[in-house]
Design a protein around this motif. Structure first.
Motif, mmCIF file in Angstrom:
data_model
loop_
_atom_site.group_PDB
_atom_site.id
_atom_site.type_symbol
_atom_site.label_atom_id
_atom_site.label_comp_id
_atom_site.label_asym_id
_atom_site.label_seq_id
_atom_site.Cartn_x
_atom_site.Cartn_y
_atom_site.Cartn_z
ATOM 1 N N GLU A 151 0.893 -1.200 -0.056
ATOM 2 C CA GLU A 151 0.143 -0.049 -0.017
ATOM 3 C C GLU A 151 0.982 1.390 -0.041
ATOM 4 O O GLU A 151 1.780 1.330 0.864
ATOM 5 C CB GLU A 151 -1.128 0.125 1.182
ATOM 6 C CG GLU A 151 -1.950 1.259 1.185
ATOM 7 C CD GLU A 151 -2.874 1.148 2.472
ATOM 8 O OE1 GLU A 151 -3.585 0.111 2.251
ATOM 9 O OE2 GLU A 151 -2.591 1.758 3.386
ATOM 10 N N TYR A 152 0.652 1.998 -1.141
ATOM 11 C CA TYR A 152 1.332 3.246 -0.899
ATOM 12 C C TYR A 152 0.821 4.449 -0.194
ATOM 13 O O TYR A 152 -0.519 4.913 -0.744
ATOM 14 C CB TYR A 152 1.978 3.710 -2.340
ATOM 15 C CG TYR A 152 2.696 4.897 -2.407
ATOM 16 C CD1 TYR A 152 3.928 4.981 -2.196
ATOM 17 C CD2 TYR A 152 2.142 6.157 -2.906
ATOM 18 C CE1 TYR A 152 4.658 6.106 -1.913
ATOM 19 C CE2 TYR A 152 2.838 7.495 -2.865
ATOM 20 C CZ TYR A 152 4.360 7.214 -2.248
ATOM 21 O OH TYR A 152 4.892 8.432 -2.401
ATOM 22 N N LEU A 178 1.290 10.964 -5.374
ATOM 23 C CA LEU A 178 2.042 10.647 -6.341
ATOM 24 C C LEU A 178 1.707 11.818 -7.457
ATOM 25 O O LEU A 178 0.581 12.118 -8.008
ATOM 26 C CB LEU A 178 1.746 9.249 -7.117
ATOM 27 C CG LEU A 178 2.135 8.032 -6.161
ATOM 28 C CD1 LEU A 178 1.448 6.913 -6.576
ATOM 29 C CD2 LEU A 178 3.653 7.856 -6.126
ATOM 30 N N TYR A 222 5.506 7.841 -10.209
ATOM 31 C CA TYR A 222 4.915 6.628 -10.503
ATOM 32 C C TYR A 222 5.963 5.526 -10.743
ATOM 33 O O TYR A 222 6.026 4.498 -10.379
ATOM 34 C CB TYR A 222 3.767 6.727 -11.585
ATOM 35 C CG TYR A 222 2.635 7.036 -11.100
ATOM 36 C CD1 TYR A 222 1.398 6.123 -10.814
ATOM 37 C CD2 TYR A 222 2.118 8.427 -10.998
ATOM 38 C CE1 TYR A 222 0.347 6.610 -10.217
ATOM 39 C CE2 TYR A 222 1.026 8.884 -10.572
ATOM 40 C CZ TYR A 222 0.118 7.941 -10.286
ATOM 41 O OH TYR A 222 -1.109 8.233 -9.564
ATOM 42 N N LEU A 273 8.045 4.665 -7.723
ATOM 43 C CA LEU A 273 7.260 3.612 -7.071
ATOM 44 C C LEU A 273 7.387 2.203 -7.594
ATOM 45 O O LEU A 273 7.594 1.117 -7.021
ATOM 46 C CB LEU A 273 5.878 4.138 -6.891
ATOM 47 C CG LEU A 273 4.862 3.125 -6.089
ATOM 48 C CD1 LEU A 273 5.369 2.831 -4.553
ATOM 49 C CD2 LEU A 273 3.637 3.600 -6.060
ATOM 50 N N ARG A 289 -2.193 -1.243 -3.718
ATOM 51 C CA ARG A 289 -3.247 -0.217 -3.319
ATOM 52 C C ARG A 289 -2.520 1.124 -3.376
ATOM 53 O O ARG A 289 -1.607 1.398 -2.656
ATOM 54 C CB ARG A 289 -3.847 -0.747 -2.173
ATOM 55 C CG ARG A 289 -4.875 0.533 -1.679
ATOM 56 C CD ARG A 289 -5.495 0.157 -0.427
ATOM 57 N NE ARG A 289 -6.364 -1.144 -0.604
ATOM 58 C CZ ARG A 289 -6.666 -1.924 0.757
ATOM 59 N NH1 ARG A 289 -6.223 -1.460 1.812
ATOM 60 N NH2 ARG A 289 -7.505 -2.834 0.386
ATOM 61 N N LEU A 290 -3.304 2.101 -4.198
ATOM 62 C CA LEU A 290 -2.544 3.302 -4.082
ATOM 63 C C LEU A 290 -3.734 4.180 -3.468
ATOM 64 O O LEU A 290 -4.595 4.390 -3.909
ATOM 65 C CB LEU A 290 -2.347 3.804 -5.503
ATOM 66 C CG LEU A 290 -1.326 3.302 -6.211
ATOM 67 C CD1 LEU A 290 -1.337 3.633 -7.881
ATOM 68 C CD2 LEU A 290 -0.034 3.518 -5.874
ATOM 69 N N THR A 291 -3.178 4.933 -2.125
ATOM 70 C CA THR A 291 -4.209 5.654 -1.503
ATOM 71 C C THR A 291 -3.895 7.117 -2.123
ATOM 72 O O THR A 291 -2.616 7.620 -2.566
ATOM 73 C CB THR A 291 -3.697 5.605 -0.034
ATOM 74 O OG1 THR A 291 -2.748 6.075 0.173
ATOM 75 C CG2 THR A 291 -4.340 4.301 0.442
ATOM 76 N N THR A 303 -4.692 8.879 -4.353
ATOM 77 C CA THR A 303 -4.342 9.298 -5.864
ATOM 78 C C THR A 303 -5.672 9.140 -6.452
ATOM 79 O O THR A 303 -6.621 8.539 -6.355
ATOM 80 C CB THR A 303 -3.645 8.048 -6.481
ATOM 81 O OG1 THR A 303 -4.101 6.868 -6.156
ATOM 82 C CG2 THR A 303 -2.251 8.486 -6.275
ATOM 83 N N LEU A 330 -5.858 7.680 -11.657
ATOM 84 C CA LEU A 330 -5.001 6.400 -11.945
ATOM 85 C C LEU A 330 -4.913 6.453 -13.670
ATOM 86 O O LEU A 330 -5.437 5.745 -14.278
ATOM 87 C CB LEU A 330 -5.911 5.266 -11.430
ATOM 88 C CG LEU A 330 -5.553 5.023 -10.229
ATOM 89 C CD1 LEU A 330 -6.465 3.712 -9.703
ATOM 90 C CD2 LEU A 330 -4.189 4.674 -9.673
#
Lengths: 385, 136
Positions: free
Chosen positions: A172-173, A177, A183, A186, A202-204, A206, A209
């Motif tokens: 989970e990031y 970003l 990106y 990462l 999981r990108l929080t 953001t 996408l």
């Protein structure tokens, strides 16, 4: 010694790499790597020429990775390299390959659909096909992809089995970003930590996408990690139905900075050397070219050259849509048929600024160039006049 | 007496055994014209792998190595047979393309059974590696 190239030989290559049950599965598309003369050299050229003379032909739609020259700019590289690159492409064309010369076949040249079984080499395209489109391909090597193009099938293993697609490590990031470079950083950080495991990501925080950003994330993941697929929450077809691995690894901005330090060095401020900005790794899409033009509209000119790599198909589309107007005047050059591992860049031996983590990695390690990582907007801020 | 080996590419070859305790990168590490190891500081640097039974733990480096193995075979300067310690996709593909007998063996046992330089027969049909014995 006499060697003979026939279907049996390629069947053997596929079966020699399979441990356990030897089962195969039909494929409907292939994409080949190992096209650049700078990479495969005379040994590869000779092999491909022998192969085209053997009478073997591709059974499925087959596209090819970039070479190391732009066929419209013969003076940028040594004549010998230019001619040999041409021979490689001609051999593959004889066998039925489409002269795509791109690492982004999924954009225009070799469009695939969800659930389609394919045999692609080129890690960034493999990751895009699996993680964004939901097609199924292992990370094929140059020779296994070639074998599958000739035979029309591949080994039924890895990602072609349900268990081979399961996520094995959960990331989970947490944090923002901001641009394509974030990106990319990462993706590389995840690849280092995941090693051979298939990640669930999981990108929080953001809201965006965006495919062009995810393309960077996946390309740099493919540089440091070895899985052919990243489950991206909210993006990868079927993501809501897979079981997430138990323990969650939380990543933040520190991880990005670590990667930046590994692959980026600043040009000394007292240096008189002119850097060159390089982008299009993976190859630019129409959207990315549009975006580039938009950012450049704010400046009259760049004080250093920007080299943009894209496919011939995208280039033609961009030309037709008049997206290239004003770029040349602003010191932007577009290249086709090649990628950043371009003979002209090797020859120039310049200090390179790039927004691609994958490009920085290979330009440092294979071309031995010095690299700095900056997003395109950051670059334009510094060098725009 | 023979050592059991696992066949990858069928064939029979005879020649002096050349043992490399370190992996070899065929691309960049072996001259494709002559079959001489050119990798700096490799234990076999300067030695030829041509027409030997080459035993090594595995390949390494670029997958383009397969094309180099093929090129060596075409020019007649490849090893006459290859034994690897574990499955190696670069060498497997190269040996199959070049028609070179290839097998997998336990390298520790191989080194305790055989000496570097002695003439051996690699029988990658029945899965055996043995010393050449004179028959009348």
């Amino acid at each position: 010694m006499k060697t003979s190239l026939n279907e049996k030989v390629f069947k053997k290559i596929l079966s020699s790499l399979q441990t356990g049950k030897k089962e195969y599965i039909r494929i409907s598309s292939a994409h080949l790597s190992g096209i650049s003369y700078l990479n495969i050299g005379d040994a590869g050229l000779e092999f491909l020429e022998d192969l085209s003379k053997s009478g073997l032909r591709f059974r499925v739609k087959t596209t090819i990775n970039p070479g190391c020259v732009d066929f419209d700019s013969p003076t940028e590289c040594e004549t010998e390299v230019f001619e040999k690159q041409k021979k490689i492409v001609n051999s593959l064309k004889t066998m039925g390959a489409i002269e795509s010369l791109t690492c982004t076949p999924y954009l225009l040249d070799n469009i695939v659909k969800k659930g389609q079984r394919i045999a692609w080499a080129e890690s960034s395209a493999v990751l895009y096909a699996n993680s964004i489109i939901g097609a199924h391909t292992n990370k094929e090597g140059s020779l296994t992809a070639l074998a599958s193009a000739i035979l029309g099938y591949t080994a039924r293993s890895g990602i072609h089995l349900r268990k081979g697609r399961r996520p094995e490590i959960f990331f989970e990031y947490q944090g923002e970003l901001n641009d394509e470079l974030d990106y990319g950083l990462l993706g590389y950080a995840i690849g280092l930590k995941a090693e051979a495991k298939t990640p669930y990501l999981r990108l929080t925080n953001t809201h965006d996408l965006h495919l062009t950003y995810l393309k960077q994330l996946l390309a740099s993941f493919g540089t440091s990690g070895s899985a052919p697929l990243v489950w991206i929450e909210g993006v990868t077809p079927g993501f809501s139905k897979v079981r997430k691995p138990g323990r969650k690894i939380v990543l933040d901005r520190h991880e990005l900075e670590k990667v930046r330090k590994m692959l980026s060095e600043e040009l000394p401020s007292n240096s008189s050397e002119k850097p060159v900005f390089v982008t299009g790794c993976p190859h630019y899409s129409l959207e990315e070219i549009e975006n580039l033009s938009r950012i450049l509209n704010n400046v009259k000119k760049l004080s250093v050259e920007a080299w943009v790599f894209t496919s011939r198909s995208v280039y033609s589309e961009a030309l037709r849509k008049r997206l290239l107007r004003g770029l040349y005047e602003r010191n932007v050059k577009l290249f086709k048929d090649s990628c950043v591992m371009y003979c002209g860049l090797k020859r120039r031996n310049a200090y390179v600024i790039t927004n691609s983590v994958k490009a920085a990695y290979y330009l440092r390690n294979s071309f031995r160039l010095r690299t700095a990582l900056k997003s395109f907007a950051e670059f334009v801020n510094t060098y725009g006049v | 007496m023979f050592l059991k080996i696992k066949v990858v590419n069928e064939g029979v070859a005879k020649g002096p055994l050349l043992i490399s305790l370190q992996p070899i990168s065929f691309f960049g590490g072996v001259d494709p014209e002559t079959g001489i190891v050119v990798e700096k500081n490799h234990p076999l640097e300067g030695r030829s792998i041509s027409n030997r039974i080459l035993a090594l733990p595995s390949g390494k480096g670029s997958t383009v190595g397969s094309y180099v193995v093929y090129a060596l075979a075409k020019k007649g300067v490849a090893p006459s047979g290859i034994i690897v310690g574990r499955v190696d996709s670069i060498i497997s593909a190269g040996a199959i393309l070049g028609g070179i007998p290839l097998a997998i063996a336990d390298m520790k046992r191989l080194c305790s059974y055989f000496e570097d330089g002695e003439i051996v027969v690699l029988d990658a049909r029945r899965g055996r590696l043995y010393r050449e014995t004179l028959k009348e």
